[in-house]
Design an enzyme around this catalytic site. Sequence first.
Site, short mmCIF file in Angstrom:
data_model
loop_
_atom_site.label_atom_id
_atom_site.label_comp_id
_atom_site.label_asym_id
_atom_site.label_seq_id
_atom_site.Cartn_x
_atom_site.Cartn_y
_atom_site.Cartn_z
N ARG A 78 -3.96 23.95 -25.81
CA ARG A 78 -1.95 23.31 -25.48
C ARG A 78 -2.26 21.93 -27.01
NH1 ARG A 78 -1.59 21.69 -21.25
NH2 ARG A 78 0.50 21.32 -21.39
N LYS A 79 -2.97 21.78 -27.91
CA LYS A 79 -2.77 20.46 -28.39
C LYS A 79 -2.29 20.91 -29.44
CE LYS A 79 -6.90 18.22 -26.01
NZ LYS A 79 -8.06 17.31 -26.29
#
Length: 287
Positions: free
Chosen positions: A137-138
């Site tokens: 999710r970065k």
Amino acid sequence: MKRPAYASDKVLKEFIKTALEEDIQNGDHSTLSTIPKDLEQRAQLLVKENCILAGVELAEIIFKTFDRNLKVEVFIKDGQSAKKGDVAFIVSGKARSILSTERLVLNCMQRMSGIATMTHDWDSRLVGTKTKLLDTRKTTPNFRVCEKWAVAIGGGTNHRYGLYDMIMLKDNHIDYNGSITNAVKMAKDYVKKNKLKLKIEVETRNLEEVEEAVKSGANRIMFDNMDVETMTKAVKIVNGKTETEASGGITREVLNSVAKTGVDFISAGALTHSSNNIDLSLKALKN
């Protein structure tokens, strides 16, 4: 390749609408002041460095969202190799429409091609192992759909898309809750009560936590920032009872050695936060 479900027409329409509004607002005055309304022209997407191309389908959607009469002739598709000097596609139609969408198309394609190229390179280092390469999710806020899509185009596997499609109990969840055992039990109760179909993953920091996570019945156990020796021991502790994932500090150089520990997945934030943009340009072709 088939477009991922998260890159739906609805999601892309909203993304493109917002992006065009950000750029154009009350008018592309450079174009409006110098280009006749009915002038029709062509432009070619020129590849300026070797890469795995990504964002071609999105480019078509952007062009046609802005002006449905624009035509795109594609020569290199998403996921295919492109060499410096190649022409990926030619877009033709109203010159004003081509100019007003040029930067959005390039911004998306340069970023997506960079991610796809890096993903393809990293994934190639896992050939011969059972391990799959995951993203995280970065991602860039409001650009996740494109970045995740680019990982898939490059041959990687998408991890959870957001906070809603998987339960991941990370170190802070565990520390706030008190224990892995209790946190997993509460998560299972929550899933059952709310009639959800969600996997439960637990992040572990040492072998003691791995043992506790196995006993808790988690669906996947993440080995966070463990060295290869420790991960090898962790895989033996899990012994196939659940899925395993290596994460934290993953670099290109360690991919193969981490995969050889026997983990099912390797997740790497670098795919979406550290890839370099690919140099592409949209060049006018005069009729």
